[in-house]
Design a protein around this motif. Structure first.
Motif, mmCIF file in Angstrom:
data_model
loop_
_atom_site.group_PDB
_atom_site.id
_atom_site.type_symbol
_atom_site.label_atom_id
_atom_site.label_comp_id
_atom_site.label_asym_id
_atom_site.label_seq_id
_atom_site.Cartn_x
_atom_site.Cartn_y
_atom_site.Cartn_z
ATOM 1 N N ARG A 125 -11.238 64.301 -76.748
ATOM 2 C CA ARG A 125 -11.661 63.261 -75.812
ATOM 3 C C ARG A 125 -11.760 61.895 -76.507
ATOM 4 N N MET A 126 -12.199 61.929 -77.750
ATOM 5 C CA MET A 126 -12.317 60.687 -78.524
ATOM 6 C C MET A 126 -10.955 60.035 -78.699
ATOM 7 N N GLU A 127 -9.959 60.818 -79.008
ATOM 8 C CA GLU A 127 -8.608 60.289 -79.185
ATOM 9 C C GLU A 127 -8.063 59.743 -77.878
ATOM 10 N N ARG A 128 -8.312 60.452 -76.778
ATOM 11 C CA ARG A 128 -7.847 59.991 -75.464
ATOM 12 C C ARG A 128 -8.545 58.690 -75.069
ATOM 13 N N LEU A 129 -9.822 58.565 -75.410
ATOM 14 C CA LEU A 129 -10.562 57.336 -75.099
ATOM 15 C C LEU A 129 -9.997 56.157 -75.899
ATOM 16 N N TYR A 130 -9.693 56.426 -77.155
ATOM 17 C CA TYR A 130 -9.113 55.364 -78.002
ATOM 18 C C TYR A 130 -7.753 54.924 -77.451
ATOM 19 N N GLU A 131 -6.907 55.869 -77.085
ATOM 20 C CA GLU A 131 -5.592 55.554 -76.538
ATOM 21 C C GLU A 131 -5.708 54.804 -75.212
ATOM 22 N N ALA A 132 -6.675 55.185 -74.409
ATOM 23 C CA ALA A 132 -6.875 54.517 -73.119
ATOM 24 C C ALA A 132 -7.312 53.067 -73.315
ATOM 25 N N SER A 133 -8.163 52.836 -74.316
ATOM 26 C CA SER A 133 -8.617 51.468 -74.581
ATOM 27 C C SER A 133 -7.491 50.601 -75.131
ATOM 28 N N VAL A 134 -6.612 51.201 -75.930
ATOM 29 C CA VAL A 134 -5.462 50.460 -76.466
ATOM 30 C C VAL A 134 -4.479 50.132 -75.346
ATOM 31 N N GLU A 135 -4.250 51.085 -74.459
ATOM 32 C CA GLU A 135 -3.313 50.880 -73.343
ATOM 33 C C GLU A 135 -3.950 50.113 -72.192
ATOM 34 N N GLY A 136 -5.275 50.081 -72.135
ATOM 35 C CA GLY A 136 -5.968 49.428 -71.034
ATOM 36 C C GLY A 136 -5.872 50.222 -69.748
ATOM 37 N N ASN A 137 -6.007 51.525 -69.853
ATOM 38 C CA ASN A 137 -5.843 52.422 -68.709
ATOM 39 C C ASN A 137 -7.218 52.825 -68.165
ATOM 40 N N PRO A 138 -7.684 52.188 -67.078
ATOM 41 C CA PRO A 138 -9.010 52.539 -66.546
ATOM 42 C C PRO A 138 -9.047 53.915 -65.895
ATOM 43 N N THR A 139 -7.902 54.434 -65.452
ATOM 44 C CA THR A 139 -7.882 55.754 -64.814
ATOM 45 C C THR A 139 -8.283 56.839 -65.797
ATOM 46 N N VAL A 140 -7.739 56.800 -66.983
ATOM 47 C CA VAL A 140 -8.105 57.772 -68.013
ATOM 48 C C VAL A 140 -9.574 57.637 -68.359
ATOM 49 N N LEU A 141 -10.075 56.412 -68.410
ATOM 50 C CA LEU A 141 -11.494 56.184 -68.702
ATOM 51 C C LEU A 141 -12.372 56.853 -67.641
ATOM 52 N N GLN A 142 -12.008 56.667 -66.388
ATOM 53 C CA GLN A 142 -12.788 57.290 -65.315
ATOM 54 C C GLN A 142 -12.787 58.810 -65.432
ATOM 55 N N THR A 143 -11.635 59.393 -65.776
ATOM 56 C CA THR A 143 -11.540 60.848 -65.936
ATOM 57 C C THR A 143 -12.447 61.337 -67.051
ATOM 58 N N LEU A 144 -12.443 60.607 -68.179
ATOM 59 C CA LEU A 144 -13.266 61.000 -69.324
ATOM 60 C C LEU A 144 -14.754 60.854 -68.999
ATOM 61 N N LEU A 145 -15.122 59.853 -68.245
ATOM 62 C CA LEU A 145 -16.526 59.667 -67.880
ATOM 63 C C LEU A 145 -17.005 60.747 -66.913
ATOM 64 N N GLN A 146 -16.104 61.248 -66.118
ATOM 65 C CA GLN A 146 -16.474 62.337 -65.218
ATOM 66 C C GLN A 146 -16.777 63.609 -66.008
ATOM 67 N N LYS A 147 -16.011 63.833 -67.056
ATOM 68 C CA LYS A 147 -16.233 65.018 -67.883
ATOM 69 C C LYS A 147 -17.435 64.850 -68.789
ATOM 70 N N ASP A 148 -17.633 63.608 -69.287
ATOM 71 C CA ASP A 148 -18.754 63.353 -70.202
ATOM 72 C C ASP A 148 -19.301 61.957 -69.910
ATOM 73 N N PRO A 149 -20.312 61.843 -69.056
ATOM 74 C CA PRO A 149 -20.840 60.519 -68.686
ATOM 75 C C PRO A 149 -21.405 59.733 -69.866
ATOM 76 N N ILE A 173 -8.369 43.310 -68.996
ATOM 77 C CA ILE A 173 -9.491 42.922 -68.153
ATOM 78 C C ILE A 173 -9.951 44.051 -67.247
ATOM 79 N N ASP A 174 -9.048 44.847 -66.679
ATOM 80 C CA ASP A 174 -9.450 45.945 -65.786
ATOM 81 C C ASP A 174 -10.261 46.996 -66.537
ATOM 82 N N PHE A 175 -9.834 47.302 -67.743
ATOM 83 C CA PHE A 175 -10.541 48.286 -68.563
ATOM 84 C C PHE A 175 -11.928 47.750 -68.922
ATOM 85 N N VAL A 176 -12.004 46.462 -69.258
ATOM 86 C CA VAL A 176 -13.287 45.847 -69.599
ATOM 87 C C VAL A 176 -14.226 45.867 -68.393
ATOM 88 N N ASN A 177 -13.716 45.519 -67.232
ATOM 89 C CA ASN A 177 -14.557 45.519 -66.031
ATOM 90 C C ASN A 177 -15.072 46.917 -65.694
#
Length: 454
Positions: free
Chosen positions: A6-30, A55-59
């Protein structure tokens, strides 16, 4: 414990700026964002997204965890530091909305986001940060203001914005640890546009001195001189700059060149006058020394090669014991004697010039002795011209020798005549200098006064 995957996926999502992956990870581990923040690593998601301008990922993060805007990495930087450095205005606005106090957060070097943006020249970011937290601009960094940082990094547009926004005379003239104002720094770095702006568009104190008692003109005199110096001196003198260490650079002159006795309306205008005679004289001498050194080295090299390899070469056959000797000695003995004398005079003359120039003797700093070196150079060049004439005469076949010899003789004689005129001109100048005594110069400056007897 944080799941590695999950840590690696979170890092990749932040680099890509993908809020969808972030939402998925937060659902599994708030609590995944809180767990990452505890480690205080340099790869925290909000820091990465702020640096890359996602900006979308930051918001998405700020909507769930606004307090993460004040989390620091290993260097003490908050996400606003990252966004300000890269100039992402939208991200800066989002982070300021989450927590305006992030604007005054300092990293390990004592710099807040406004300092970083100013150093990087992020004009729009600086405008937003000053609007949000004006007092952040007054924070000092190692006894330097943000204005000092702007001048040090040559950010004129940001400097203008800050000065216009703050409009504080006292802060404008704040000094650093060495007592230097921003005018001292701009003059030392020869930033002509910055100096012009400070002198004629702000209330900068022109004659402020640092801890060494030096004004901005004193600081300028300490560095290497170039064409920018004259422009800066002109600006400083127009702004009534004073040299504290050498006040003789400026003198009071009457406004009118002719004053009448008994007049009560005599007006004086204090105009700074910079004496450049000594500086111009030194520049002239340096140029002459460099020129003489280059030309002397070239002539010495030519003379050496001509002496070791004379015209017509040397005998190769040793059957009569002449191997290695100049052919010219046997075929043209008189011309060889002339050639040897002229070549030797040119060689020795140029070696003498080189030796004197590298000796560093103090008398060489005067124009008179520089003229003497130029006379020696004339002797060397005249000798080499005669050496050339003899060499061509020897190498040219007899049928064509007479015509060519007459042409060359005429050219060389004209050239030697021109050099003679130059030497005569310099000699006359030297004689004028020696004949001009201090008494005669004083007499020339005395205005005769006629006293009328009644």
């Amino acid at each position: 414990m944080i799941n590695t995957e999950r840590m690696e996926r979170l890092y990749e999502a932040s680099v890509e700026g993908n809020p969808t992956v972030l939402q998925t990870l937060l659902q599994k581990d708030p609590l995944i964002l809180d767990k990452v923040a505890l480690n205080q690593n340099d790869d925290m998601p909000l820091h990465i997204a702020s640096m890359l301008g996602h900006i979308d990922f930051v918001n998405e993060i700020l909507a769930r965890k606004p307090k993460l805007s004040m989390e620091c990495d290993s260097q003490g930087r908050v996400p606003l530091h990252m966004a300000s450095a890269k100039g992402h205005v939208d991200v800066v606005k989002a982070l300021l909305s989450a927590n305006p106090e992030a604007c005054v957060a300092c990293d390990r070097d004592g710099r807040n986001p406004l300092h970083i943006a100013a150093v990087k020249g992020r004009y729009e970011v600086v405008k937003e940060l000053v609007r949000a937290q004006p007092h952040a601009a007054r924070a000092m960094v190692e006894q330097e203001t943000i204005l000092h940082l702007c001048v040090k990094h040559n950010q004129l547009e940001v400097l203008k914005l800050l000065i216009e926004s703050m409009g504080d005379h006292e802060f404008l003239n704040t000094k650093d640890a060495d007592g230097n104002t921003i005018l001292h720094l701009a003059v030392a770095d020869k930033q002509i546009e910055t100096v012009n702006f400070l002198l004629f568009n702000t209330t900068i104190e022109v004659n402020a001195s640092n801890t060494s008692g030096e004004t901005s003109i004193d600081v300028l005199a300490q560095g290497p001189s170039d064409l920018k110096d004259q422009q800066i001196i002109r600006l400083l003198t127009q702004a009534r700059g004073v040299d504290m260490k050498n006040e003789s650079l400026f003198e009071e002159k009457p406004q009118n060149s002719i004053s009448k006795l008994g007049s009560d309306n005599t007006k004086y205008n204090k105009k700074p006058h910079v004496k450049k005679d000594s500086k111009n004289n030194e520049d002239w001498l340096d140029k002459k020394r460099n020129t003489l050194m280059v030309v002397s080295s070239l002539i010495a090299t030519m003379a050496f090669q001509a002496g070791t390899n004379p015209p017509s070469g040397v005998w190769q056959d040793n059957s009569i014991g002449q191997a290695g000797y100049a052919v010219m000695v046997y075929n043209h003995p008189k011309l060889y004697h002339t050639f040897l004398v002229c070549n030797t005079v040119g060689f020795v003359s140029t070696l003498s010039i080189i030796l004197l120039l590298i000796s560093g003797l103090p008398f060489l700093k005067h124009r008179v002795f520089m003229w003497v070196l130029m006379v020696i150079m004339w002797i060397a060049t005249a000798s080499m011209s005669l050496t050339y004439l003899v060499s061509i005469s020897v190498l040219t076949p007899k049928p064509e020798a007479e015509t060519f010899k007459n042409v060359v003789n005429g050219i060389v004689l004209v050239w030697i005549g021109l050099m003679t005129l130059l030497v005569a001109g310099h000699a006359i100048r030297i004689m004028e200098i020696f004949h001009k005594s201090p008494i005669s110069r004083k007499k020339a400056n005395v205005t005769p006064i006629i006293i009328q007897h009644t």
